[in-house]
Motif scaffolding. Structure first.
Motif, PDB file in Angstrom:
ATOM      1  N   LYS A 136      -1.531   3.190   3.057  1.00  0.00           N
ATOM      2  CA  LYS A 136      -1.101   1.848   3.216  1.00  0.00           C
ATOM      3  C   LYS A 136      -1.304   1.056   2.061  1.00  0.00           C
ATOM      4  O   LYS A 136      -0.240   0.099   1.766  1.00  0.00           O
ATOM      5  CB  LYS A 136      -1.419   1.169   4.364  1.00  0.00           C
ATOM      6  N   HIS A 137      -2.447   1.311   1.393  1.00  0.00           N
ATOM      7  CA  HIS A 137      -2.591   0.293   0.424  1.00  0.00           C
ATOM      8  C   HIS A 137      -2.778   0.655  -0.954  1.00  0.00           C
ATOM      9  O   HIS A 137      -3.037  -0.114  -1.910  1.00  0.00           O
ATOM     10  CB  HIS A 137      -4.343  -0.436   0.775  1.00  0.00           C
ATOM     11  N   CYS A 138      -2.503   1.823  -1.232  1.00  0.00           N
ATOM     12  CA  CYS A 138      -2.550   2.734  -2.575  1.00  0.00           C
ATOM     13  C   CYS A 138      -1.155   3.024  -3.030  1.00  0.00           C
ATOM     14  O   CYS A 138      -0.172   3.641  -2.085  1.00  0.00           O
ATOM     15  CB  CYS A 138      -3.269   4.139  -2.537  1.00  0.00           C
ATOM     16  N   VAL A 162      -8.606  -0.161  -5.450  1.00  0.00           N
ATOM     17  CA  VAL A 162      -7.933  -0.953  -4.532  1.00  0.00           C
ATOM     18  C   VAL A 162      -9.282  -2.008  -4.027  1.00  0.00           C
ATOM     19  O   VAL A 162     -10.613  -1.585  -4.118  1.00  0.00           O
ATOM     20  CB  VAL A 162      -7.499  -0.109  -2.996  1.00  0.00           C
ATOM     21  N   GLU A 190     -11.020  -6.468   6.672  1.00  0.00           N
ATOM     22  CA  GLU A 190     -10.566  -5.036   6.619  1.00  0.00           C
ATOM     23  C   GLU A 190     -11.515  -3.902   7.022  1.00  0.00           C
ATOM     24  O   GLU A 190     -11.035  -2.703   7.344  1.00  0.00           O
ATOM     25  CB  GLU A 190      -9.729  -4.732   5.540  1.00  0.00           C
ATOM     26  N   ILE A 213     -10.888  -3.820  -1.035  1.00  0.00           N
ATOM     27  CA  ILE A 213     -11.181  -4.049   0.395  1.00  0.00           C
ATOM     28  C   ILE A 213     -11.816  -5.207   0.840  1.00  0.00           C
ATOM     29  O   ILE A 213     -13.008  -5.386   0.556  1.00  0.00           O
ATOM     30  CB  ILE A 213     -11.897  -2.564   0.857  1.00  0.00           C
ATOM     31  N   GLU A 272     -13.407   1.990  -3.548  1.00  0.00           N
ATOM     32  CA  GLU A 272     -12.787   0.731  -4.380  1.00  0.00           C
ATOM     33  C   GLU A 272     -12.558   1.104  -5.931  1.00  0.00           C
ATOM     34  O   GLU A 272     -11.387   1.075  -6.645  1.00  0.00           O
ATOM     35  CB  GLU A 272     -13.460  -0.605  -4.273  1.00  0.00           C
ATOM     36  N   PHE A 293      -5.674   4.071   6.251  1.00  0.00           N
ATOM     37  CA  PHE A 293      -5.931   2.568   5.381  1.00  0.00           C
ATOM     38  C   PHE A 293      -5.458   2.608   4.038  1.00  0.00           C
ATOM     39  O   PHE A 293      -4.595   2.069   3.263  1.00  0.00           O
ATOM     40  CB  PHE A 293      -7.190   2.085   5.475  1.00  0.00           C
TER      41      PHE A 293
END
Length: 79
Positions: free
Chosen positions: A76-78, A54, A60, A56, A49, A73
């Motif tokens: 998609k999230h960064c 990010v 997830e 979490i 994190e 993952f």
């Protein structure tokens, strides 16, 4: 964030948590093969994190079962 940068930073996080270099492969399972106990996993998530900026969610965590799934993952999230 580009996949190569994600891989490099994930490698750094895994090394920081004590995972030997030769065990870091895309198919390696995080809990069963790399991070042996809950404390290791907690440290890994904290560093992940922090490094990738990010958050979490607990819901997830199940998506992070291997090095490869963690890379997916993060892609998609960064930003």
């Amino acid at each position: 964030m580009k996949q190569e940068r994600i891989r490099r930073n994930l490698y750094k996080v895994l090394r920081k948590t004590g995972v030997p270099r030769d065990l870091i492969i895309e198919d390696a399972a995080l809990q069963e093969e790399l991070l042996k106990d809950d404390l290791d996993l907690t440290c890994f998530l904290f560093f992940l994190e922090t490094k990738f900026e990010v958050e979490i969610e607990n819901s997830e965590l199940a998506k992070l079962y291997s090095v490869g799934s963690t890379i997916e993952f993060l892609q998609k999230h960064c930003a």
